[in-house]
Scaffold this motif. Structure first.
Motif, PDB file in Angstrom:
ATOM      1  N   GLY A 226      11.969  59.511  35.716  1.00 45.52           N
ATOM      2  CA  GLY A 226      12.101  58.136  36.453  1.00 45.52           C
ATOM      3  C   GLY A 226      12.225  58.014  37.953  1.00 45.52           C
ATOM      4  N   SER A 227      13.402  58.073  38.364  1.00 47.44           N
ATOM      5  CA  SER A 227      13.815  58.182  39.775  1.00 47.44           C
ATOM      6  C   SER A 227      13.873  59.436  40.535  1.00 47.44           C
ATOM      7  N   ARG A 228      13.314  60.575  39.918  1.00 47.11           N
ATOM      8  CA  ARG A 228      13.367  61.903  40.277  1.00 47.11           C
ATOM      9  C   ARG A 228      14.568  62.470  41.011  1.00 47.11           C
ATOM     10  N   THR A 229      15.697  62.003  40.255  1.00 47.46           N
ATOM     11  CA  THR A 229      16.929  62.409  40.765  1.00 47.46           C
ATOM     12  C   THR A 229      17.767  63.384  39.805  1.00 47.46           C
ATOM     13  N   GLY A 230      18.841  63.539  40.274  1.00 47.96           N
ATOM     14  CA  GLY A 230      19.758  64.432  39.254  1.00 47.96           C
ATOM     15  C   GLY A 230      19.466  65.970  39.226  1.00 47.96           C
ATOM     16  N   HIS A 231      20.281  67.041  38.727  1.00 52.71           N
ATOM     17  CA  HIS A 231      20.223  68.192  38.466  1.00 52.71           C
ATOM     18  C   HIS A 231      19.095  68.585  37.218  1.00 52.71           C
ATOM     19  N   CYS A 232      17.768  69.088  37.186  1.00 51.73           N
ATOM     20  CA  CYS A 232      16.978  68.880  36.120  1.00 51.73           C
ATOM     21  C   CYS A 232      16.406  70.649  36.307  1.00 51.73           C
ATOM     22  N   LEU A 233      16.246  71.180  35.111  1.00 51.33           N
ATOM     23  CA  LEU A 233      15.589  72.256  34.924  1.00 51.33           C
ATOM     24  C   LEU A 233      14.112  72.009  34.293  1.00 51.33           C
ATOM     25  N   LEU A 234      13.042  72.361  35.141  1.00 46.68           N
ATOM     26  CA  LEU A 234      11.620  72.006  34.695  1.00 46.68           C
ATOM     27  C   LEU A 234      11.096  73.059  34.183  1.00 46.68           C
ATOM     28  N   THR A 235      10.332  72.650  32.767  1.00 46.83           N
ATOM     29  CA  THR A 235       9.564  73.785  32.292  1.00 46.83           C
ATOM     30  C   THR A 235       8.216  73.470  32.663  1.00 46.83           C
ATOM     31  N   VAL A 236       7.540  74.434  33.650  1.00 49.46           N
ATOM     32  CA  VAL A 236       6.340  74.272  34.393  1.00 49.46           C
ATOM     33  C   VAL A 236       5.112  75.315  33.603  1.00 49.46           C
ATOM     34  N   VAL A 237       4.093  74.681  33.059  1.00 52.26           N
ATOM     35  CA  VAL A 237       3.155  75.574  32.455  1.00 52.26           C
ATOM     36  C   VAL A 237       1.755  75.226  33.554  1.00 52.26           C
ATOM     37  N   ASP A 238       1.277  76.150  34.103  1.00 50.09           N
ATOM     38  CA  ASP A 238       0.088  76.275  34.977  1.00 50.09           C
ATOM     39  C   ASP A 238       0.577  75.387  35.935  1.00 50.09           C
ATOM     40  N   GLU A 239       1.671  75.197  36.605  1.00 48.87           N
ATOM     41  CA  GLU A 239       2.134  74.288  37.661  1.00 48.87           C
ATOM     42  C   GLU A 239       2.024  72.824  37.504  1.00 48.87           C
ATOM     43  N   ARG A 240       2.156  72.708  35.958  1.00 50.72           N
ATOM     44  CA  ARG A 240       2.247  71.174  35.564  1.00 50.72           C
ATOM     45  C   ARG A 240       3.613  70.971  34.846  1.00 50.72           C
ATOM     46  N   VAL A 241       4.469  70.210  35.211  1.00 48.65           N
ATOM     47  CA  VAL A 241       5.704  70.183  34.491  1.00 48.65           C
ATOM     48  C   VAL A 241       5.460  69.414  33.184  1.00 48.65           C
ATOM     49  N   VAL A 242       5.817  70.078  32.018  1.00 52.90           N
ATOM     50  CA  VAL A 242       5.783  69.636  30.769  1.00 52.90           C
ATOM     51  C   VAL A 242       7.018  69.111  30.151  1.00 52.90           C
ATOM     52  N   PHE A 243       8.160  69.468  30.653  1.00 51.61           N
ATOM     53  CA  PHE A 243       9.455  68.784  30.376  1.00 51.61           C
ATOM     54  C   PHE A 243      10.129  68.830  31.403  1.00 51.61           C
TER      55      PHE A 243
END
Length: 428
Positions: A226-243
């Motif tokens: 949504g707002s791109r805020t908070g502390h997040c752990l991003l799962t990135v596959v081939d430079e694309r955020v999947v979750f």
């Protein structure tokens, strides 16, 4: 050294491979390919001159004359092994991957039975590089030096990243994971349970503490979609955020990840769950984690693909059946001419058909595709024990089918034929 070269070339460190030995080093870069200087204007290309300067800045003695196009034998082996793992982990039985030569060029050949072309192409089209990125707010003005610009450059484009936020890759590749479990669901959300290696767990915990993920106040604050805020752990596959997910707080009397980061308990049991938006992506994530990443993307447009239509395959089945019956009858006629007794020839036909039927049933039960090697084994029935033990690619499958055929013939069909023949002859 790989990070220094990547920085000098303005590419990701994952696109640089350095192998050392015998007082020398082999360096490969895979943004697209190394080209001549005048062709280095496209996105992702690296000229030979740029490559040489990057090597020199890293303290390596190199010139443009030392740089060649193409990839090394070690890279081909890594690509073949990774593709074999992808095919195996996806449950496609009977698939084979090997390198072939054609018109002076070297290609990787992938064959998968009982699958259409689009499914196989989709499986191998991506590099499958999985990274974990910490996304969090920073204090004060300016961007800290440790923040990365390209941690997820091809992420979903909806929305913008607010000022004062930072991305840092905390797990560089699948090699950080020691154990990957099957996809599971919790409250309808699919996830893959993973365990980090001992080598990766320590630095990961240090990063979590440094960037505020061990603070209880920052648990469950992730609003990345949504707002791109908070502390997040991003799962990135081939430079694309999947979750994107926040750090879990205490639940059901159990300490959350934040508490285990702070106390150091995570290093003793470095397990957590990496999620995905749906079951299909979770399964693909599991395949990528287990199979590993390709050293570079495959250029599928430079090769060719072939697909045998089901209608044509059905004709092959009919012709194979007719050929098999002709072969059995030819053997029976030969036996009849030799012994001049139908009581000997008739059981021979039944025995041969039974042997083939049992052999095909075994191949179907274990999901073994009968390609040319399997068909040859079913025909010759010659013991090949050494090949079944050694890892020799297609020859191993050939040997397994052959040995099973011998065992079926020796232990089941041939004794049965002997009993039938003995009874018919003695009663006659």
């Amino acid at each position: 050294t790989s990070q220094e070269i990547a920085t000098a070339l303005n590419v990701s460190a994952a696109d640089v491979r350095v192998r050392t030995g015998n007082g020398s080093a082999t360096v490969e870069v895979f943004p697209e390919r190394v080209t001549v200087p005048e062709a280095a204007n496209g996105s992702g290309n690296v000229s030979t001159a740029e490559f040489a300067r990057a090597l020199q800045s890293a303290g390596l003695e190199a010139s443009t004359g030392d740089i060649n196009e193409g990839v090394t034998e070690a890279t081909y082996e890594t690509a073949v092994n990774t593709l074999e793992n992808k095919v195996s982990e996806s449950g496609l039985a009977g698939g084979t991957v090997r390198t072939v030569q054609s018109a002076g060029e070297r290609y990787i050949q992938i064959e998968v039975p009982n699958q259409n072309r689009s499914e196989v192409r989709e499986l191998v089209a991506t590099q499958g590089r999985v990274t974990t990125v910490a996304y969090f707010p920073t204090a004060g003005n300016g961007t800290p030096e440790y923040c990365e610009d390209d941690a997820w450059t091809n992420a979903t484009s909806n929305g913008t990243v607010p000022e004062g936020y930072c991305s840092v890759t905390v797990l560089q590749s699948q090699e950080a994971f020691g154990s990957i479990q099957p996809v599971t669901q919790d409250a309808g959300v699919p996830y893959v349970p993973v365990t980090l290696t001992d080598e990766a767990a320590g630095p990961f915990v240090e990063s979590m503490r440094r960037y505020g993920f061990a603070d209880r106040a920052n648990t469950s604050t992730c609003q990345f979609e949504g707002s791109r805020t908070g502390h997040c752990l991003l799962t990135v596959v081939d430079e694309r955020v999947v979750f994107a997910a926040g750090i879990e707080g205490p639940r059901g009397g159990r300490p959350g990840l934040a508490q285990s980061f702070a106390s150091g308990d995570f290093e003793n049991d470095p397990s957590y769950r990496t999620s995905a938006p749906n079951v299909s992506e979770a399964q693909q994530l599991q395949i990528d984690l287990r199979a590993g990443a390709l050293p570079a993307r495959l250029n599928l447009d430079a090769g060719t693909s072939q697909f045998i239509l089901p209608s044509l395959a059905q004709k092959f089945k009919t012709f194979s059946l007719v050929t098999g019956l002709v072969a059995v009858l030819a053997v029976a006629v030969t036996v009849f001419i030799r012994y001049r007794d139908p009581r000997v020839a008739a059981p021979m036909v039944v025995t041969a058909l039974s042997e083939v039927f049992i052999l095909l049933g075994f191949a179907a039960a274990i999901g073994l595709a009968l390609d040319l090697s399997g068909a040859a084994a079913a025909t010759t029935i010659v013991a090949m024990s050494p090949l079944a033990v050694l890892s020799l690619g297609d020859l191993q499958g050939f040997a397994i089918v052959t040995i099973v055929g011998v065992l079926i013939g020796v232990l089941i069909t041939r004794p049965a034929y002997g009993n039938v023949l003995r009874r018919l002859v003695t009663e006659g």
